[in-house]
Design an enzyme around this catalytic site. Structure first.
Site, mmCIF file in Angstrom:
data_model
loop_
_atom_site.group_PDB
_atom_site.id
_atom_site.type_symbol
_atom_site.label_atom_id
_atom_site.label_comp_id
_atom_site.label_asym_id
_atom_site.label_seq_id
_atom_site.Cartn_x
_atom_site.Cartn_y
_atom_site.Cartn_z
ATOM 1 N N CYS A 148 17.245 17.747 3.925
ATOM 2 C CA CYS A 148 16.859 18.359 5.201
ATOM 3 C C CYS A 148 15.388 18.733 5.191
ATOM 4 O O CYS A 148 14.996 19.766 4.638
ATOM 5 C CB CYS A 148 17.714 19.586 5.477
ATOM 6 S SG CYS A 148 17.336 20.395 7.050
ATOM 7 N N CYS B 247 14.633 22.008 6.983
ATOM 8 C CA CYS B 247 14.964 23.189 6.181
ATOM 9 C C CYS B 247 13.933 23.441 5.086
ATOM 10 O O CYS B 247 13.522 24.584 4.851
ATOM 11 C CB CYS B 247 16.330 23.021 5.529
ATOM 12 S SG CYS B 247 17.659 22.491 6.622
ATOM 13 N N ASP B 248 13.523 22.386 4.392
ATOM 14 C CA ASP B 248 12.780 22.551 3.147
ATOM 15 C C ASP B 248 11.353 22.013 3.152
ATOM 16 O O ASP B 248 10.620 22.204 2.177
ATOM 17 C CB ASP B 248 13.554 21.859 2.008
ATOM 18 C CG ASP B 248 14.934 22.461 1.799
ATOM 19 O OD1 ASP B 248 15.082 23.675 2.032
ATOM 20 O OD2 ASP B 248 15.860 21.724 1.424
#
Length: 322
Positions: free
Chosen positions: A136, A139-140
């Site tokens: 992701c 997300c990261d």
């Protein structure tokens, strides 16, 4: 066999399911949450969470889910450690069977079973998750500001992830095992026009290389799919973007699914093809797949379910009064 009955039955205990339960419990619906095979959902396998609203400092995914569960229980939710193996959505109350034989009955059903990222299946990939390997970018990606990153895949997800990562890195490599992408044409045009992205064609990742100690991921070992030649590229982050599996097998033949296997819902709602059944979170969302959007649709599902029950009960009251 034990029978557990409730006004609202929730399947799944990630952000979507627990948010639905919190709203339902506060409305006096005494929900039951059946946690499934991964209690807490995907966030329990996530370490640093920096994009969930309300926390100035980085928090841990498992801790966040622990707090959501405690909140749900505090307002009256019953948590059940079970996995559903069979469903009957033909009549209300809906009837679901757990793998131990217990029966769960719900006047309404909220499905929040989520989706799982597809992985390459390499031992080194599994060992490096959270240490440089992610599924992701949204997300990261923030953790790789100014670093060298690679995206593995060739569809819309991979191209979108590569483009997103250019917000943080000016050295993004897309690795694809074929000589052409499957992504939509407009996305391909944006990808090829971007000065920070280069594409490696006909390459498969054979190993995610651990730098040892606290170094994390340092390189990818690649194999040419046409010549068999091996090569290595240095990277700080590797993003696997080859799609997701929505957890909907249980509902195939019972609910309408879209072409990708996600539960189909009425636009702008969480209503499924069966009245009284609602879907929220990643099991119906293939666009955003974020904890905060999952929680948002969990709220929607609880409100949709509450309104459905109120309408049904009003009609029953009218019929009884006549």
């Amino acid at each position: 066999m034990t029978t557990h009955s409730t006004r609202m039955l929730v399947l799944g205990s990630g952000p979507a399911g627990l948010t639905a339960a919190i709203y339902a419990a506060r409305a006096g619906m005494k929900p039951i949450v059946v946690q499934g095979i991964q209690p807490g959902g995907q966030l329990t396998t996530t370490t640093d969470v920096e994009n969930y609203p309300g926390f100035a400092d980085v928090i841990q995914g498992p801790w966040l889910m622990e707090q959501m569960q405690k909140q749900a229980e505090h307002v009256g939710t019953r948590m059940m450690w079970d996995t559903i193996v069979k469903v009957d959505l033909s009549t209300r109350p809906f009837r679901l069977i757990g793998d131990g034989g217990d029966l769960y009955e719900g006047e309404v059903l909220v499905i929040a079973t989520g989706a799982q990222a597809k992985w390459l299946g390499l031992d080194s990939e599994d060992a490096m998750k959270g240490k440089g390997v992610s599924a992701c970018a949204t997300c990261d990606g923030f953790f790789y500001r100014g670093k060298k990153v690679a995206v593995i895949g060739g569809g819309n997800t991979a191209v979108e992830e590569a483009l997103y990562l250019t917000n943080h890195s000016d050295d993004v490599t897309l690795i694809h095992r074929r000589d052409s992408l499957r992504a939509e044409r407009i996305l391909q045009e944006r990808l090829h026009a971007h000065p920070s992205i280069k594409v490696l064609w006909n390459k498969e990742v054979r190993e995610f290389v651990d730098g040892g100690g606290n170094a994390g991921l340092v390189a990818l070992e690649l194999e040419d799919t046409q010549t068999g030649e091996h090569s290595r590229i240095a990277v700080d982050g590797g993003f696997v973007a080859i799609g997701h599996h929505p957890a909907t097998e249980l509902f195939r033949g019972h609910l309408a699914l879209d072409d990708d296997g996600y539960i189909a819902v009425e636009t702008g709602t969480t209503k499924t093809s069966v009245p009284g059944v609602f879907a929220c979170g990643d099991v119906m969302d293939k666009s955003y797949r974020q904890a905060v959007t999952a929680a948002g649709t969990g709220c929607m599902a609880a409100l949709d379910a509450e309104r459905f029950l109120a309408a049904v009960e009003f009609e029953e009251f009218k019929e009884a009064a006549e």
